[in-house]
Design a protein around this motif. Structure first.
Motif, PDB file in Angstrom:
ATOM      1  N   MET A 123      30.126  31.356 -12.717  1.00 55.23           N
ATOM      2  CA  MET A 123      31.099  32.037 -11.944  1.00 55.23           C
ATOM      3  C   MET A 123      31.540  33.176 -12.072  1.00 55.23           C
ATOM      4  O   MET A 123      32.161  34.014 -11.235  1.00 55.23           O
ATOM      5  N   LEU A 124      31.170  33.639 -13.439  1.00 54.34           N
ATOM      6  CA  LEU A 124      31.358  35.217 -13.858  1.00 54.34           C
ATOM      7  C   LEU A 124      30.658  36.151 -12.885  1.00 54.34           C
ATOM      8  O   LEU A 124      30.739  36.898 -12.227  1.00 54.34           O
ATOM      9  N   ASN A 125      29.354  35.252 -13.151  1.00 49.44           N
ATOM     10  CA  ASN A 125      28.871  35.703 -12.263  1.00 49.44           C
ATOM     11  C   ASN A 125      28.322  36.099 -11.048  1.00 49.44           C
ATOM     12  O   ASN A 125      28.392  37.666 -10.196  1.00 49.44           O
ATOM     13  N   ARG A 126      28.822  35.939 -10.100  1.00 48.05           N
ATOM     14  CA  ARG A 126      29.141  35.547  -8.543  1.00 48.05           C
ATOM     15  C   ARG A 126      30.312  37.032  -8.345  1.00 48.05           C
ATOM     16  O   ARG A 126      30.369  37.588  -7.446  1.00 48.05           O
ATOM     17  N   LYS A 127      31.619  36.774  -8.968  1.00 47.06           N
ATOM     18  CA  LYS A 127      32.448  37.979  -9.045  1.00 47.06           C
ATOM     19  C   LYS A 127      31.758  39.516  -9.907  1.00 47.06           C
ATOM     20  O   LYS A 127      32.497  39.869  -8.743  1.00 47.06           O
ATOM     21  N   ILE A 128      30.707  39.097 -10.550  1.00 42.81           N
ATOM     22  CA  ILE A 128      30.422  40.687 -10.824  1.00 42.81           C
ATOM     23  C   ILE A 128      29.392  41.241  -9.731  1.00 42.81           C
ATOM     24  O   ILE A 128      29.349  41.930  -9.150  1.00 42.81           O
ATOM     25  N   SER A 129      28.830  40.174  -9.249  1.00 43.04           N
ATOM     26  CA  SER A 129      27.781  39.800  -7.827  1.00 43.04           C
ATOM     27  C   SER A 129      28.821  40.409  -6.829  1.00 43.04           C
ATOM     28  O   SER A 129      28.542  41.714  -6.714  1.00 43.04           O
ATOM     29  N   ARG A 130      29.743  40.089  -7.009  1.00 39.92           N
ATOM     30  CA  ARG A 130      30.365  40.703  -5.501  1.00 39.92           C
ATOM     31  C   ARG A 130      30.970  41.495  -5.643  1.00 39.92           C
ATOM     32  O   ARG A 130      31.414  42.747  -4.090  1.00 39.92           O
ATOM     33  N   ILE A 131      31.825  42.636  -7.212  1.00 37.83           N
ATOM     34  CA  ILE A 131      31.929  43.537  -6.759  1.00 37.83           C
ATOM     35  C   ILE A 131      31.063  44.626  -7.035  1.00 37.83           C
ATOM     36  O   ILE A 131      31.215  45.575  -6.505  1.00 37.83           O
ATOM     37  N   ALA A 132      29.886  44.436  -7.065  1.00 37.60           N
ATOM     38  CA  ALA A 132      28.969  45.450  -6.541  1.00 37.60           C
ATOM     39  C   ALA A 132      27.670  45.250  -5.357  1.00 37.60           C
ATOM     40  O   ALA A 132      28.513  46.502  -5.066  1.00 37.60           O
ATOM     41  N   ALA A 133      28.581  44.079  -4.584  1.00 37.74           N
ATOM     42  CA  ALA A 133      28.257  44.084  -3.176  1.00 37.74           C
ATOM     43  C   ALA A 133      29.443  45.832  -2.465  1.00 37.74           C
ATOM     44  O   ALA A 133      29.216  45.771  -1.569  1.00 37.74           O
ATOM     45  N   MET A 134      30.726  44.878  -2.898  1.00 38.77           N
ATOM     46  CA  MET A 134      31.678  45.411  -2.756  1.00 38.77           C
ATOM     47  C   MET A 134      31.556  47.014  -2.497  1.00 38.77           C
ATOM     48  O   MET A 134      31.943  47.720  -1.702  1.00 38.77           O
ATOM     49  N   SER A 150      28.653  51.223  -8.929  1.00 41.24           N
ATOM     50  CA  SER A 150      27.068  49.921  -8.523  1.00 41.24           C
ATOM     51  C   SER A 150      26.111  49.683  -9.746  1.00 41.24           C
ATOM     52  O   SER A 150      26.151  48.868  -9.359  1.00 41.24           O
ATOM     53  N   SER A 151      25.678  50.793  -9.706  1.00 39.57           N
ATOM     54  CA  SER A 151      24.935  50.637 -10.499  1.00 39.57           C
ATOM     55  C   SER A 151      25.104  50.042 -12.314  1.00 39.57           C
ATOM     56  O   SER A 151      24.480  49.649 -12.467  1.00 39.57           O
ATOM     57  N   ARG A 152      26.800  50.885 -13.055  1.00 38.14           N
ATOM     58  CA  ARG A 152      26.989  50.293 -13.601  1.00 38.14           C
ATOM     59  C   ARG A 152      26.772  48.581 -13.283  1.00 38.14           C
ATOM     60  O   ARG A 152      26.620  47.996 -14.907  1.00 38.14           O
ATOM     61  N   VAL A 153      27.518  48.278 -12.171  1.00 40.92           N
ATOM     62  CA  VAL A 153      27.656  46.877 -12.256  1.00 40.92           C
ATOM     63  C   VAL A 153      26.659  46.404 -12.271  1.00 40.92           C
ATOM     64  O   VAL A 153      26.673  45.033 -12.954  1.00 40.92           O
ATOM     65  N   GLY A 154      25.538  46.675 -11.415  1.00 38.56           N
ATOM     66  CA  GLY A 154      24.540  46.025 -11.411  1.00 38.56           C
ATOM     67  C   GLY A 154      23.620  45.910 -13.244  1.00 38.56           C
ATOM     68  O   GLY A 154      23.077  45.027 -13.673  1.00 38.56           O
ATOM     69  N   ASP A 155      24.149  46.485 -13.661  1.00 33.96           N
ATOM     70  CA  ASP A 155      23.613  46.801 -15.674  1.00 33.96           C
ATOM     71  C   ASP A 155      24.131  45.205 -16.027  1.00 33.96           C
ATOM     72  O   ASP A 155      23.954  44.444 -16.875  1.00 33.96           O
ATOM     73  N   GLN A 180      34.138  56.751 -16.787  1.00 31.16           N
ATOM     74  CA  GLN A 180      33.288  56.891 -15.173  1.00 31.16           C
ATOM     75  C   GLN A 180      34.788  57.357 -14.767  1.00 31.16           C
ATOM     76  O   GLN A 180      35.688  57.437 -14.132  1.00 31.16           O
ATOM     77  N   ASP A 181      34.274  59.121 -14.194  1.00 34.92           N
ATOM     78  CA  ASP A 181      34.894  59.755 -13.180  1.00 34.92           C
ATOM     79  C   ASP A 181      35.487  59.358 -11.855  1.00 34.92           C
ATOM     80  O   ASP A 181      33.768  58.675 -10.564  1.00 34.92           O
ATOM     81  N   ALA A 182      36.172  59.342 -11.532  1.00 37.28           N
ATOM     82  CA  ALA A 182      36.063  58.828  -9.720  1.00 37.28           C
ATOM     83  C   ALA A 182      37.216  59.976  -8.956  1.00 37.28           C
ATOM     84  O   ALA A 182      38.243  60.217  -9.089  1.00 37.28           O
ATOM     85  N   THR A 183      36.317  59.794  -7.662  1.00 38.43           N
ATOM     86  CA  THR A 183      36.922  61.021  -6.854  1.00 38.43           C
ATOM     87  C   THR A 183      38.897  60.614  -6.603  1.00 38.43           C
ATOM     88  O   THR A 183      39.845  58.925  -6.928  1.00 38.43           O
ATOM     89  N   ASP A 184      39.243  61.620  -6.260  1.00 36.63           N
ATOM     90  CA  ASP A 184      40.709  60.541  -5.640  1.00 36.63           C
ATOM     91  C   ASP A 184      40.823  59.549  -5.008  1.00 36.63           C
ATOM     92  O   ASP A 184      41.783  58.784  -4.830  1.00 36.63           O
ATOM     93  N   ALA A 185      40.226  59.349  -3.598  1.00 40.72           N
ATOM     94  CA  ALA A 185      40.241  58.619  -2.794  1.00 40.72           C
ATOM     95  C   ALA A 185      39.898  57.173  -3.939  1.00 40.72           C
ATOM     96  O   ALA A 185      40.456  55.944  -3.285  1.00 40.72           O
ATOM     97  N   LEU A 186      39.218  56.773  -5.015  1.00 38.61           N
ATOM     98  CA  LEU A 186      39.041  55.772  -5.328  1.00 38.61           C
ATOM     99  C   LEU A 186      39.339  55.766  -6.891  1.00 38.61           C
ATOM    100  O   LEU A 186      38.956  54.275  -6.657  1.00 38.61           O
TER     101      LEU A 186
END
Length: 163
Positions: A1-12, A47-52, A89-95
């Protein structure tokens, strides 16, 4: 179940990256190009870190299925290291708000994993009965569900950014 959510984060994150690419590419100004580039870079790194993290979670689940507490702790430590990278991780203002929402949800998932390892270790060491462990696991599940709700809200924030 956790894997699906992490995969969804990467996809989003990837979907958001693609969307921002298309939206920001339309600006045609040097400022717009710089902002689009920064957004792409931020989302690509996330996305790369979420994949890791997904890979580590797969290893954690394998260790749990083998009832290997040492491997579970190792993978928990690896996951926490990746979560620290995401937090830093730094994020842009929009993110920024989106990143913060994901970090909050991932922190709760991290806590649920940590608690699961603690409970599992107590059962293995004879410090907790199976019945007591079951009650603890129900609480862990509630924490997990709360974190999933936060992930859903973060997904909604990405959708709002997309327009």
């Amino acid at each position: 179940m956790l894997n699906r959510k992490i995969s969804r984060i990467a996809a989003m994150a990837l979907a958001c990256c693609a969307l921002l690419l298309s939206l920001c590419a339309c600006t045609g100004t040097p400022e717009g190009d710089k902002e689009a580039s920064e957004n792409r870079q931020c989302l690509s790194l996330l996305s790369s870190r979420v994949g890791d993290l997904q890979d580590v979670m797969d290893e954690f689940e394998a260790a749990a299925s083998e009832q290997n507490i040492v491997a579970m702790k190792t993978q928990l430590g690896n996951a926490q290291g990746i979560l620290d990278q995401i937090r830093e991780q730094d994020a842009t203002d929009a993110l920024t708000d989106v990143k913060d929402a994901y970090v909050s949800a991932l922190d709760e998932l991290d806590q649920a994993m940590s608690t699961y390892v603690d409970v599992y270790e107590k059962v293995q060491n004879g410090e907790m009965t199976a019945e007591d462990a079951q009650a603890e696991i129900e609480g862990i599940q509630q924490s997990y569900n709360d974190a999933v709700g936060k992930l859903d809200k973060a997904d909604e924030a990405v959708k709002k950014l997309a327009g």
